[in-house]
Design an enzyme around this catalytic site. Structure first.
Site, PDB file in Angstrom:
ATOM      1  N   ASP A   1      36.562 117.631 -61.092  1.00  0.00           N
ATOM      2  CA  ASP A   1      37.296 118.817 -60.658  1.00  0.00           C
ATOM      3  C   ASP A   1      37.968 118.495 -59.331  1.00  0.00           C
ATOM      4  O   ASP A   1      37.289 118.264 -58.322  1.00  0.00           O
ATOM      5  CB  ASP A   1      36.324 119.988 -60.510  1.00  0.00           C
ATOM      6  CG  ASP A   1      37.019 121.315 -60.269  1.00  0.00           C
ATOM      7  OD1 ASP A   1      38.189 121.306 -59.847  1.00  0.00           O
ATOM      8  OD2 ASP A   1      36.391 122.367 -60.477  1.00  0.00           O
TER       9      ASP A   1
ATOM     10  N   ASP B   1      45.901 121.123 -59.606  1.00  0.00           N
ATOM     11  CA  ASP B   1      44.534 121.413 -60.024  1.00  0.00           C
ATOM     12  C   ASP B   1      44.315 120.894 -61.439  1.00  0.00           C
ATOM     13  O   ASP B   1      45.120 121.151 -62.333  1.00  0.00           O
ATOM     14  CB  ASP B   1      44.279 122.917 -59.968  1.00  0.00           C
ATOM     15  CG  ASP B   1      42.874 123.281 -60.441  1.00  0.00           C
ATOM     16  OD1 ASP B   1      41.908 122.690 -59.913  1.00  0.00           O
ATOM     17  OD2 ASP B   1      42.751 124.132 -61.344  1.00  0.00           O
TER      18      ASP B   1
END
Length: 437
Positions: free
Chosen positions: A119, A317
């Site tokens: 992540d 992201d």
């Protein structure tokens, strides 16, 4: 894992990994190659051990649920920029989906292999430990590792976790993670990524968990906090990495995560990384305009303005699926897209408000950053049904309320088949086109 988690796992898989009536066999080579190159796997690809065994949702339902999960992800991102954050381990997460991509991590001596989620907007590092109540069946067993070490309450790292507590002289913490709760101990052990080992890596060893939000076998945050992978391996990897996410249409379904300065692209367009003291982990960049086809659309500068106080700006992201643009920016892009489609009938599907049942005639969309353009072919901005009869603009407007309304997110669908370089020492983010699979 619970039925709810298996249900969420199935969402992206149906849409992106249909194999043309079973006529093609996936090429699953997921072993890591090279000293610092890891295979990165979509969690729902046919090559992923975490992929659900059965998939039952229709294409339309899978799109609707993916959009719902993206909304939860955006709430998570907004929660991180809304308040100051110095917590790198298991920080709060208002999201009910797992991050999309996983890599192999080997922990302990002898090594125990786990498939941990990566992540780019998180500093967290934690894995489920043997005996954990509410965790998956695959866990890390510290008893079997000769290099395992619990951290005492007096350790400096204990001051960097949320709500630290002392139980039997070991540093522990309790926190929430989206709709889940976590109780963990702070520990150290060796971690091996590809063939390179890091001694005394600090991470959370989960003892108890509840709720559907946790990645099944742990999380490896690629942010910039003090206990992040980049910070703990700075001497080895120089706070530099790149990743290439595979195309959803590829039969191999694997990309790569490349750690360190070696073998990074030499000729790559870059833009400056911006710092937000409220959330130093986020990879903010300066998006200045967007071109649809050959026309730069009219977007007010305020739509892209970077403001650390409000969290406004643009971030890359890996955990969000579809790019989200603040309303003025999205409206301008959508309207120009529709203009180029002429008189074709437009329809909607959930959060996608620009869908067609005819061939798309818009050739490219270009994201124009300070010092760098990222030109997207149709595969990076058009989402097509399995049968090919419906095509939608794979972007959406940011929610109109709260921090989400001012944050633009460049998401994984738009990043696929691009190498994204993060060079923290030089404050650069680079993008180059690459066949990742």
């Amino acid at each position: 894992m619970k039925t709810t988690l298996k249900y969420l796992f199935s969402l992206i898989a149906i849409l992106f990994f249909s194999l043309a009536n079973g006529q093609h066999t996936p090429k699953c080579d997921i072993e890591d190659q090279g000293s610092s190159d890891l295979k990165i796997i979509h969690v729902n690809s046919p090559c992923s051990p975490l992929r659900p065994k059965t998939l039952t949702l229709s294409w339309e339902d899978s799109v609707l649920h993916m959009q719902s999960s993206d909304k939860a992800r955006l709430q998570y991102l907004s929660s991180l920029v809304a308040v100051p954050s110095i917590v790198p381990i298991a920080s709060g997460r208002a999201v009910t989906q797992n991050p999309t991509y996983i890599v192999r991590a080997k922990i302990g001596t002898p090594a125990q292999t786990l498939l941990v989620a990566v992540d780019t907007s998180n500093d967290a590092a934690w894995v489920p430990c043997t005996g954990c109540v509410g965790c998956s069946s695959v866990t890390y067993n510290p008893v079997k590792s000769s290099t395992f070490k619990p951290l005492p309450c007096g350790a400096s790292q204990c001051k960097q976790v949320p709500n630290p507590s002392c139980g039997v002289k070991t540093c522990g913490f309790n926190t929430t993670y989206g709709s889940s709760t976590v109780s963990a101990n702070l520990v150290q052990d060796n971690i091996t990524l590809a063939t390179e080992s890091v001694s005394g890596y600090t991470f959370g060893c989960i003892q108890k968990a509840s709720g559907p939000s946790l990645p099944a076998q742990g999380l490896l945050g690629l942010g910039r906090g003090p206990l992040s992978l980049l910070s703990q391996t700075n001497n080895l990897y120089k706070s530099t990495f790149s990743y290439c996410l595979p195309s959803y249409k590829s039969l191999s379904f694997t990309g790569s995560l490349r750690l360190g300065t070696n073998r990074q692209p030499l000729r790559i367009k870059t833009t400056q990384l911006l710092k937000n003291p409220r959330r130093s982990s986020f990879y903010y960049v300066n998006l200045v305009s967007i071109k649809v086809g050959r026309r730069v659309v009219s977007i007010p500068p305020s739509a892209f303005a970077f403001d650390p106080n409000t969290g406004a700006g643009t971030v890359f992201d890996s955990g969000t699926v579809f790019t989200s643009l603040v309303k003025p920016a999205y409206t301008a892009v959508r309207d120009e897209f529709r203009r180029l489609m002429g008189s074709a009938t437009v329809s909607s599907l959930g959060g996608f408000d620009t869908c067609y049942n005819v061939p798309i005639t818009v050739p490219t969309i270009t994201l124009m950053f300070s010092g760098m353009n990222m030109t997207l072919p149709q595969d990076n901005f058009i989402i097509r049904s399995t049968a090919g009869t419906t095509s939608c603009l794979a972007m959406a407007a940011a929610p109109e309320a709260g921090v989400n309304s001012v944050l633009n997110v460049i998401a994984s669908f738009q990043q696929q088949n691009h190498r994204i370089l993060i060079d923290v020492p030089n404050s650069k983010l680079g993008v180059s086109r690459e066949a990742c699979s």
